[in-house]
Design a protein around this motif. Structure first.
Motif, PDB file in Angstrom:
ATOM      1  N   THR A  98      -3.387   3.633  -0.369  1.00  0.00           N
ATOM      2  CA  THR A  98      -3.813   3.895  -1.746  1.00  0.00           C
ATOM      3  C   THR A  98      -5.239   3.371  -1.943  1.00  0.00           C
ATOM      4  O   THR A  98      -5.736   2.568  -1.146  1.00  0.00           O
ATOM      5  N   GLU A 113       0.835  -1.203   0.000  1.00  0.00           N
ATOM      6  CA  GLU A 113       0.000   0.000   0.000  1.00  0.00           C
ATOM      7  C   GLU A 113       0.871   1.255   0.000  1.00  0.00           C
ATOM      8  O   GLU A 113       0.416   2.336   0.348  1.00  0.00           O
ATOM      9  N   THR A 126      -5.039   9.949   3.356  1.00  0.00           N
ATOM     10  CA  THR A 126      -4.176  10.115   4.518  1.00  0.00           C
ATOM     11  C   THR A 126      -5.057  10.136   5.749  1.00  0.00           C
ATOM     12  O   THR A 126      -5.975  10.958   5.837  1.00  0.00           O
ATOM     13  N   GLY A 185       1.949   4.535  -5.427  1.00  0.00           N
ATOM     14  CA  GLY A 185       0.811   4.803  -6.307  1.00  0.00           C
ATOM     15  C   GLY A 185       1.036   4.264  -7.700  1.00  0.00           C
ATOM     16  O   GLY A 185       1.149   5.033  -8.648  1.00  0.00           O
ATOM     17  N   ARG A 203      -0.505   6.959   5.053  1.00  0.00           N
ATOM     18  CA  ARG A 203      -1.128   7.067   3.739  1.00  0.00           C
ATOM     19  C   ARG A 203      -1.401   5.689   3.173  1.00  0.00           C
ATOM     20  O   ARG A 203      -0.549   4.799   3.272  1.00  0.00           O
ATOM     21  N   ASN A 214      -1.647  14.605  -3.584  1.00  0.00           N
ATOM     22  CA  ASN A 214      -0.989  13.441  -3.006  1.00  0.00           C
ATOM     23  C   ASN A 214      -0.235  13.988  -1.805  1.00  0.00           C
ATOM     24  O   ASN A 214       0.583  14.895  -2.001  1.00  0.00           O
ATOM     25  N   PRO A 215      -0.467  13.588  -0.568  1.00  0.00           N
ATOM     26  CA  PRO A 215      -1.077  12.321  -0.163  1.00  0.00           C
ATOM     27  C   PRO A 215      -2.518  12.386   0.354  1.00  0.00           C
ATOM     28  O   PRO A 215      -3.007  11.375   0.859  1.00  0.00           O
ATOM     29  N   TYR A 252      -5.181   8.312  -3.195  1.00  0.00           N
ATOM     30  CA  TYR A 252      -4.602   8.058  -1.872  1.00  0.00           C
ATOM     31  C   TYR A 252      -5.557   8.592  -0.826  1.00  0.00           C
ATOM     32  O   TYR A 252      -6.372   9.464  -1.115  1.00  0.00           O
TER      33      TYR A 252
END
Ligand SMILES: Cc1ncc(COP(=O)(O)O)c(C=O)c1O
Length: 433
Positions: free
Chosen positions: A407, A37, A340, A40, A405, A182-183, A338
């Motif tokens: 995905t 995980e 977080t 990305g 984080r 991202n993230p 993603y």
């Protein structure tokens, strides 16, 4: 050595997304099965490239011309195609001359900060995709400068914080946005983007927008491009095919320069970026040849729409599993792929653990966590050892928050559900240990 060899900035270069993978590989060698995980890469998560895309690439592979160099800034026809796409947005107008190709956006990111005066700074979001913050910090021989994204306010940027930092730090010359982010999976709303443009205009700054995810939004969201809002402020948009196509192994991304004619300093900076590519000769050619054929194909829009809808469904599924854990601050995502997830204040403490049955794995995890390390990194190592799930601690994304984080890429529903249920179990057991 006769002189000091290493620049101070080199200490800013770290990439936990790959560092954590080294630890996971060690455990994998001991027989632990790992769910990745950390990165990305849709392909790694079982995404299937459509056959018509493969056909286009296969045809290009069979042509001799695909194997040569190309112009330094990239293939003219492709740059014309991309310039027309941007111009169709109705905002900033560019020509093929305002586009330069790089070997992936990572290469473009490394170059964009390298040629800025070390005393001039670009302020970026926190948390931040660490390739930006590391490269910016390395160019300045200093910690990155950041404005806060607020997990208690849907991860939106704290515009007061940004304004005050820009106002009272005259070394700041640029503002970075990563949109969609991202993230965090946050998409910058239009009014927020307009305000950032206003701040840039007020203080004579330029803007950088990393738009590698600009066409990856879902569940009702739309990401506005920098070109649509920038008006007369100088700026650079960074785009690529690693996520959108997705073809990360192609190493292909590009920069678009907006409003070069509005500021001579900025124009010279763009020329320097082009020259930096020229001394390397050129970037990867085959993906450039493929771009107009794939992105211009009538099937592309439907393919992207379907893929986005799938990410949106996975985002909801993850929200259903982790959204109500009381120890976590959870935000639904609307763009990129993603999420977080933040531990609430005071939840993480010294000495917390997860049960790890295998004594060899337990011993290693205990060794990795015996010194003082950020609380979230400790959680991540235990989650890895106990559940075989490899996520990235948010403290390594240039942030003082504690979290991790994940995905939203796993295409196998069964694996996806099992993974997030195991993360939930891991969080619950860890915080109560
Ligand atoms: C925001 C952002 N920019 C740039 C990149 C790097 O892209 P590339 O694979 O084209 O180097 C990534 C990769 O994860 C990313 O998330």
């Amino acid at each position: 050595m006769r002189q000091k060899l290493l620049s101070e900035g080199a200490s800013e270069l770290s990439y936990e997304i790959r560092e954590i993978a080294k630890k996971a590989n060690i455990l994998q060698d001991l027989g632990l099965s790992i769910i990745w995980e950390n990165i990305g890469d849709p392909i790694q998560k079982h995404h299937k490239m459509p056959a018509w895309v493969k056909d286009i690439i296969a045809k290009l592979v069979s042509e001799d011309d695909s194997y040569g160099y190309c112009p330094s800034k990239g293939i003219l026809k492709t740059r014309e195609f991309l310039a027309a796409q941007t111009n169709a947005l109705g905002g900033a107008k560019i020509t093929a001359e305002d586009i330069c190709f790089f070997n992936g956006l990572g290469d473009a990111i490394a170059k964009v900060y390298q040629y800025i005066m070390p005393t001039s700074r670009v302020i970026g979001p926190s948390p931040a995709y660490s390739t930006h913050s590391s490269a910016e910090g390395a160019h300045a021989n200093h910690n990155p400068l950041t404005y806060l994204l607020d997990p208690k306010n849907r991860w939106l940027p704290n515009l007061d914080d940004l304004y005050q930092k820009v106002k009272y730090n005259p070394s700041i010359i640029g503002i970075l946005i990563i949109n969609p982010d991202n993230p965090t999976g946050m998409v910058y709303p239009l009014d927020v983007m307009k305000r950032i443009v206003e701040i840039a205009r007020e203080f004579g700054l330029f803007l950088i927008a990393d738009e590698i995810y600009v066409n990856i939004t879902y569940n009702g969201a739309k990401a506005y491009s920098l070109a649509e809002v920038i008006d007369d402020v100088p700026g650079i948009s960074m785009k690529g095919i690693s996520k959108e196509l997705p073809w990360p192994g192609a190493r292909c991304g590009w920069m678009e320069y907006y409003n070069r004619d509005k500021d001579e300093d900025f124009n010279r900076f763009c020329e320097a970026l082009d020259n930096a590519k020229m001394i390397e000769v050129c970037s990867t050619k085959l993906p450039q040849l493929a771009i107009p054929q794939i992105l211009g194909d009538a099937r592309y829009r439907a393919y992207r729409q379907q893929t986005n809808e799938s990410i949106g469904r996975r985002s909801k599924l993850v929200s259903g599993i982790l959204g109500s854990v009381p120890e976590l601050t959870f935000n639904e995502t609307y763009g990129a792929f993603y999420n977080t997830i933040i531990f609430r204040d005071g939840v993480l403490k010294k000495g917390q653990k997860l049960r790890i049955e295998d004594p060899k794995i337990r011993e290693l995890v205990e060794q990795w966590t015996k010194d003082e390390i950020p609380f979230d990194k400790r959680f991540v190592y235990y989650l890895l050892g106990a559940k075989g799930i490899c996520v990235v601690p948010i403290s390594s994304f240039c942030s003082e928050l504690s979290g991790f984080r994940v995905t939203l890429l796993e295409e196998d529903q069964g694996i996806l559900r099992k993974t997030f249920e195991a993360i939930k179990e891991g969080v619950e057991e860890y915080v109560r240990s």
